[in-house]
Design a protein around this motif. Structure first.
Motif, PDB file in Angstrom:
ATOM      1  N   SER A 225       0.762  -1.199   0.010  1.00  0.00           N
ATOM      2  CA  SER A 225       0.047  -0.020   0.102  1.00  0.00           C
ATOM      3  C   SER A 225       0.751   1.260  -0.092  1.00  0.00           C
ATOM      4  CB  SER A 225      -0.926   0.015   1.369  1.00  0.00           C
ATOM      5  OG  SER A 225      -0.075   0.268   2.314  1.00  0.00           O
ATOM      6  N   GLU A 226       0.043   2.358  -0.145  1.00  0.00           N
ATOM      7  CA  GLU A 226       1.131   3.493  -0.301  1.00  0.00           C
ATOM      8  C   GLU A 226       1.867   3.887   1.018  1.00  0.00           C
ATOM      9  OE1 GLU A 226       0.901   8.144  -1.897  1.00  0.00           O
ATOM     10  OE2 GLU A 226      -0.895   7.017  -1.641  1.00  0.00           O
ATOM     11  N   ALA A 227       1.137   3.498   2.383  1.00  0.00           N
ATOM     12  CA  ALA A 227       1.701   3.926   3.413  1.00  0.00           C
ATOM     13  C   ALA A 227       2.804   2.874   3.818  1.00  0.00           C
ATOM     14  CB  ALA A 227       0.631   3.580   4.548  1.00  0.00           C
ATOM     15  N   ARG A 228       2.567   1.830   3.346  1.00  0.00           N
ATOM     16  CA  ARG A 228       3.780   0.698   3.586  1.00  0.00           C
ATOM     17  C   ARG A 228       5.009   1.079   2.560  1.00  0.00           C
ATOM     18  NH1 ARG A 228       2.599  -5.207   3.279  1.00  0.00           N
ATOM     19  NH2 ARG A 228       4.781  -5.125   4.172  1.00  0.00           N
ATOM     20  N   LEU A 229       4.703   1.494   1.456  1.00  0.00           N
ATOM     21  CA  LEU A 229       5.802   1.755   0.444  1.00  0.00           C
ATOM     22  C   LEU A 229       6.649   3.283   0.792  1.00  0.00           C
ATOM     23  CD1 LEU A 229       7.250   1.790  -2.140  1.00  0.00           C
ATOM     24  CD2 LEU A 229       5.448   3.037  -3.048  1.00  0.00           C
ATOM     25  N   ALA A 230       5.774   4.071   1.634  1.00  0.00           N
ATOM     26  CA  ALA A 230       6.539   5.288   2.139  1.00  0.00           C
ATOM     27  C   ALA A 230       7.412   5.041   3.134  1.00  0.00           C
ATOM     28  CB  ALA A 230       5.502   6.282   2.457  1.00  0.00           C
ATOM     29  N   GLY A 231       7.031   3.940   4.197  1.00  0.00           N
ATOM     30  CA  GLY A 231       7.646   3.483   5.262  1.00  0.00           C
ATOM     31  C   GLY A 231       9.007   2.873   4.774  1.00  0.00           C
ATOM     32  N   PHE A 232       8.786   1.862   3.758  1.00  0.00           N
ATOM     33  CA  PHE A 232       9.979   1.259   3.262  1.00  0.00           C
ATOM     34  C   PHE A 232      10.887   2.257   2.595  1.00  0.00           C
ATOM     35  CE2 PHE A 232      11.883  -1.829   0.296  1.00  0.00           C
ATOM     36  CZ  PHE A 232      12.393  -2.634   1.472  1.00  0.00           C
TER      37      PHE A 232
ATOM     38  N   LEU B  65      15.309   6.277  -7.176  1.00  0.00           N
ATOM     39  CA  LEU B  65      14.724   6.473  -5.869  1.00  0.00           C
ATOM     40  C   LEU B  65      13.953   7.846  -5.668  1.00  0.00           C
ATOM     41  CD1 LEU B  65      17.231   4.937  -3.467  1.00  0.00           C
ATOM     42  CD2 LEU B  65      15.154   4.283  -4.228  1.00  0.00           C
ATOM     43  N   LYS B  66      14.328   8.936  -6.154  1.00  0.00           N
ATOM     44  CA  LYS B  66      13.500  10.177  -6.250  1.00  0.00           C
ATOM     45  C   LYS B  66      12.276   9.796  -6.736  1.00  0.00           C
ATOM     46  CE  LYS B  66      15.156  14.331  -6.684  1.00  0.00           C
ATOM     47  NZ  LYS B  66      15.658  15.327  -7.163  1.00  0.00           N
ATOM     48  N   GLY B  67      11.244  10.441  -6.129  1.00  0.00           N
ATOM     49  CA  GLY B  67       9.933  10.215  -6.607  1.00  0.00           C
ATOM     50  C   GLY B  67       9.359   8.744  -6.829  1.00  0.00           C
ATOM     51  N   ARG B  68      10.024   7.865  -6.348  1.00  0.00           N
ATOM     52  CA  ARG B  68       9.581   6.606  -6.458  1.00  0.00           C
ATOM     53  C   ARG B  68       8.113   6.306  -6.249  1.00  0.00           C
ATOM     54  NH1 ARG B  68      13.089   2.478  -7.215  1.00  0.00           N
ATOM     55  NH2 ARG B  68      12.115   0.666  -7.852  1.00  0.00           N
ATOM     56  N   SER B  69       7.798   6.973  -4.775  1.00  0.00           N
ATOM     57  CA  SER B  69       6.140   6.711  -4.522  1.00  0.00           C
ATOM     58  C   SER B  69       5.380   7.325  -5.602  1.00  0.00           C
ATOM     59  CB  SER B  69       6.184   7.484  -3.064  1.00  0.00           C
ATOM     60  OG  SER B  69       4.608   7.169  -2.811  1.00  0.00           O
ATOM     61  N   VAL B  70       5.625   8.186  -6.225  1.00  0.00           N
ATOM     62  CA  VAL B  70       4.672   8.693  -7.518  1.00  0.00           C
ATOM     63  C   VAL B  70       4.569   7.696  -8.468  1.00  0.00           C
ATOM     64  CG1 VAL B  70       4.156  10.484  -9.295  1.00  0.00           C
ATOM     65  CG2 VAL B  70       5.210  11.065  -7.072  1.00  0.00           C
ATOM     66  N   GLU B  71       5.869   7.130  -8.787  1.00  0.00           N
ATOM     67  CA  GLU B  71       5.962   6.274  -9.935  1.00  0.00           C
ATOM     68  C   GLU B  71       5.247   4.995  -9.477  1.00  0.00           C
ATOM     69  OE1 GLU B  71       8.146   4.721 -13.406  1.00  0.00           O
ATOM     70  OE2 GLU B  71       8.317   6.746 -12.559  1.00  0.00           O
ATOM     71  N   GLU B  72       5.214   4.494  -8.398  1.00  0.00           N
ATOM     72  CA  GLU B  72       4.789   3.207  -7.955  1.00  0.00           C
ATOM     73  C   GLU B  72       3.145   3.408  -8.005  1.00  0.00           C
ATOM     74  OE1 GLU B  72       5.906   0.193  -7.914  1.00  0.00           O
ATOM     75  OE2 GLU B  72       8.039   0.939  -7.812  1.00  0.00           O
ATOM     76  N   MET B  73       2.668   4.553  -7.345  1.00  0.00           N
ATOM     77  CA  MET B  73       1.128   4.603  -7.224  1.00  0.00           C
ATOM     78  C   MET B  73       0.730   4.910  -8.639  1.00  0.00           C
ATOM     79  SD  MET B  73       0.328   4.105  -4.295  1.00  0.00           S
ATOM     80  CE  MET B  73       1.729   2.954  -4.155  1.00  0.00           C
ATOM     81  N   ALA B  74       1.460   5.662  -9.613  1.00  0.00           N
ATOM     82  CA  ALA B  74       0.919   5.851 -10.896  1.00  0.00           C
ATOM     83  C   ALA B  74       0.788   4.673 -11.730  1.00  0.00           C
ATOM     84  CB  ALA B  74       1.726   6.838 -11.651  1.00  0.00           C
ATOM     85  N   GLY B  75       1.976   3.539 -11.410  1.00  0.00           N
ATOM     86  CA  GLY B  75       1.616   2.378 -12.113  1.00  0.00           C
ATOM     87  C   GLY B  75       0.419   1.542 -11.907  1.00  0.00           C
ATOM     88  N   ILE B  76       0.146   1.684 -10.469  1.00  0.00           N
ATOM     89  CA  ILE B  76      -1.364   1.036 -10.170  1.00  0.00           C
ATOM     90  C   ILE B  76      -2.461   1.651 -10.809  1.00  0.00           C
ATOM     91  CG2 ILE B  76      -2.818   0.525  -8.176  1.00  0.00           C
ATOM     92  CD1 ILE B  76      -0.221   0.371  -6.081  1.00  0.00           C
TER      93      ILE B  76
END
Length: 811
Positions: A243-250, A285-296
């Protein structure tokens, strides 16, 4: 055996006592203790040590009461609590807990059992943290001997003991003693766990820092490179069902290793392999959270079925419900029940997110990013021949090899410059504090049309841009990937003492340099243009039927946004929201239609939130209305902002959602229409007229070439180091937009109209999406010299010219 018999006796006694008293069954209490223990472990991983201590102490009390003070499960709780106290620097409380755990294990299992060796290691770690190396060393050695005898010399637990002892020697500068232990630990882990295991990455990093301490940079860099590759591979595997929260923590968990590479670059800027490694880390790694959420999001809208799209809708409904409950507070609920509801909603949302992530994982894996070995070359190849990428990085700089008297960690800025031939330059820009302060001051003065700006525009230029000039040479087309507070300023408005940079440089903004990589072309009518402008804020709109996802939550959810805005009016400092008409936005929309005859205009009562949420995916989406990023500051008159009235500045906001995507948004028709039961003209905007960034992130914009957010503060948000700005810009990127044009402060209605008309004229002449904005700014500056008017907008994303615009008048 004696431990088992003892546990059984305790169990029988507890069962009898519980039955006699009519209390919870022992198995229920044990399950509650296990739950508390598990929650404490999660809080530990999240860095919430004080909260974890509370949970751990509860688990300990339950296990002591049910199983006895000398039970092995009790020892596990003691280990956890001792670790938490150690991490908080409370060594005095940590030591007796470890000693108790050691005594339990030695009594139950014997002094030569591997579990007793674990307690010995924990005690040694505690002493090492205090610099008590003489007390730690014999404990480490004894732990190693026990494990070798009980498990054999090639067991992973033996490697752990070797690893710990090697660190002890390295910290004392005894590199000759540390080296063979580190090498042996690495060999055992690779053989037993495989070359891609996280423990292998730890051993690689440990050995690499040892090589650095020995002034052997050439031997250290390959080890750091291997360690980063293992870490990246782990991220790719585990993020597929996060999930986004878990990804942010990781990502935060991985941050220390990432920052180590930037510190390595600062120490060795002239080493080509170090520059390449640090840039690869920044790109991936920069902006990786955006990349993963956009992929979903892309998978849901383009490849997954109706069931998953329904799940996505239900997820949006749950998020709104959770936000509403957060804003409202406990109300009539008991605090415990309120917290439980929050947890349940968050857990449901995380489960839905994780489920979508898992089901989309095979498709996302097919579109995986380039490897660490190839990412730099791929991004360089995507650069135009006359361009360069400037990757800014904000990081916590720590000593690579800590020694007594080492400086405290410091936040710094780093710049990496990449050219099309894959040449890399690097520069340490210095401590972050003066740069962030200069950026904030510049943004503040640019947002004020009456402020004196030249000193501040020159100050930031001298700190953050002038040092790059020797690296850039004659290159004037720059793709900027800012970080920290630099993400909230327009570089075009920096001043070199003679002129603004808008005159000499062409800037395009990126979340990360990897945004330059080609993306699959979507089959969307590229010529379709949708414009929502000049909303009739006073219109009374019929409440729309709830979407499929909202229907399940509607029975228990009132308007979360209404509750939040109502909270702004609580207390002595009365506040209200004003939505003044924006005649300039209607003229702006009509000007766009005169240039693009196929543009569909939705004006007045048609400029609704529901219209936006249900639009077919357009080639261009233009939104001209009021925007907001919630903050305690007045808005200038005639701006496209939500205005505060009342006793401004007398008190802080009464409430503020924790999620920045709920503090950013746009207003549409009906925003100032009072509800039927309203007793005051200060009624907050109804939920049906206010679109938060969180909701807009669920749009389907896969195929939309350009989104123009012609409103106030649409580029503002919370800055997350390494992950960009959380606000409207993030929402539209996650939704799939190729390029987003957005504002960094409150913009003027009339001058923005002229800027936007000029922007579309330049777009239609075939200029790139960022270049056209630059030319529009330059033309507006001829009549409006203050950058408050001409410099508020930036273009984030692709800069290529628009595709297939179709027929329409040309300038």
């Amino acid at each position: 055996m004696r431990q088992v018999l003892g546990w059984m006796m305790v169990w029988v006694v507890c069962c009898a006592a519980g039955a006699a008293a009519g209390e919870e069954k022992p198995e229920e209490r044990l399950q509650a203790a296990q739950t508390a223990y598990d929650e404490a472990m999660k809080l530990l991983k999240a860095g919430k040590y004080a909260e974890a201590v509370t949970k751990g102490e509860h688990a300990l009390a339950q296990r002591e009461a049910l199983l006895g003070a000398m039970h092995l499960e009790t020892a596990h709780c003691l280990d956890l609590l001792s670790r938490l106290h150690r991490l908080q620097g409370d060594f005095a409380r940590a030591e007796p807990l470890i000693q108790r755990g050691l005594a339990i294990r030695e009594a139950a299992l014997g002094k030569d059992h591997p579990d007793a060796a674990t307690s010995l290691s924990n005690l040694a770690i505690l002493y090492s943290a205090q610099g008590l190396y003489d007390r730690a060393e014999p404990l480490y050695k004894r732990s190693l001997a026990i494990r070798e005898a009980a498990l054999g010399k090639h067991h992973p637990d033996v490697a752990n003991a070797l690893y710990n002892l090697a660190i002890l020697y390295k910290d004392q500068g005894l590199y000759g003693q540390a080296e063979p232990l580190s090498e042996r630990a690495l060999a055992i882990r690779e053989a037993a766990l495989g070359k891609h295991h996280p423990d292998v990455a730890d051993s690689l990093t440990n050995l690499a820092t040892l090589r650095l301490a020995q002034d052997r940079l050439g031997a250290a860099v390959p080890l750091f490179t291997r360690a980063f590759a293992v870490s990246e591979q782990r991220l790719r595997q585990e993020a597929l069902d996060f999930s986004e929260a878990r990804l942010a923590g990781f990502l935060q968990f991985l941050r220390t290793g990432e920052e180590r590479l930037y510190a390595l670059l600062r120490a060795h800027p002239d080493n080509a392999r170090v520059r390449r490694l640090a840039l690869a880390a920044a790109l991936l790694l920069k902006g990786r959270s955006v990349e993963e959420m956009a992929g979903i999001s892309h998978a849901v809208y383009r490849s997954l079925g109706a069931q998953d799209q329904d799940t996505f809708e239900r997820l949006r409904g749950l998020r709104t419900q959770l936000a509403g409950l957060s804003f409202q507070g406990p109300g009539g609920l008991q605090p415990t029940a309120y917290q439980q509801q929050l947890k349940e909603l968050a857990a449901q949302g995380d489960a839905l997110e994780a489920g979508l992530a898992r089901r989309s994982a095979p498709l996302r894996a097919l579109a995986a990013l380039p490897s660490p070995a190839t990412i730099v070359d791929r991004v360089a190849a995507a650069l135009p021949k006359d361009g360069a990428l400037v990757e800014f990085v904000t990081y916590e700089d720590r000593p690579l090899v800590p020694r007594p008297g080492s400086p405290e960690p410091q936040l710094r800025y780093l710049a990496l410059v990449l050219f099309p031939d894959a040449t890399i330059h690097a520069l340490d820009l210095g401590p972050a504090e003066p740069i962030n302060l200069a950026a904030s001051r510049l943004r503040d003065v640019l947002a004020n049309r009456d402020a004196t700006y030249p000193p501040h525009a020159q100050a930031l230029y001298q700190l953050a841009f002038q040092p790059l000039l020797p690296l850039l040479g004659k290159t004037r087309r720059l793709f900027l990937s800012p970080d920290g507070q630099l993400a909230l300023v327009p570089f075009a408005a920096l001043h070199d003492g003679h002129q603004f940079l808008v005159e000499t440089f062409d800037f395009t903004y990126l979340t990360s340099g990897k945004d330059l990589l080609p993306r699959p072309q979507e089959t969307v009518p590229a010529a379709s243009v949708a414009v929502l402008a000049d909303p009739d804020f006073s219109a009374s709109l019929q409440a729309p039927a709830p979407s499929l996802g909202e229907a399940s939550a509607q029975a228990e959810r009132s308007s979360s946004v209404e509750r939040f805005f109502s909270s702004l009016r609580e207390g002595p400092a009365h506040r209200a929201w004003a939505t003044v008409p924006l005649p300039g936005t209607r003229k702006e929309a009509e000007a766009i239609q005169s240039l693009l005859s196929q543009a569909q205009l939705f004006l007045g009562t048609e400029a609704t939130k529901q219209r936006l949420l249900h639009l077919p995916t357009p080639g261009i989406l233009h939104l001209a209305t009021h925007g907001f990023f919630l903050e305690d500051a007045p808005s200038p008159t005639h701006s496209r902002a939500v205005a505060h009235f009342g006793a401004l500045g007398e008190a802080p906001l009464a409430a503020r959602p924790p999620d920045p995507l709920l503090r950013s948004g746009l207003l549409f028709a009906g925003a100032s229409a009072p509800a039927p039961e309203a007793s005051s003209p200060t009624q907050p905007p109804p939920d049906s007229a206010l679109a938060t960034a969180l909701e807009l992130s669920g749009l389907n914009l896969w195929g939309t070439q350009l989104v123009v957010l012609s409103a106030c503060d649409t580029g503002r948000g919370d800055v997350k180091l390494g992950q960009g700005v959380y606000g409207l810009r993030r929402a539209f990127l996650v939704a799939g937009a190729e390029t987003v044009v957005m504002s960094l402060w409150k913009v003027n209605d009339d001058t923005t109209r002229h800027l936007m008309e000029a922007y579309y004229r330049h777009l239609l002449s075939g200029q790139g999406r960022a270049t056209a904005l630059r030319e529009a700014m330059r033309s507006l500056r001829e009549t409006q010299p203050h950058p408050h008017y001409w410099a508020p907008f930036i273009a984030l994303g692709q800069d290529t010219p628009l595709r297939e615009l179709g027929p329409g008048p040309r300038p």
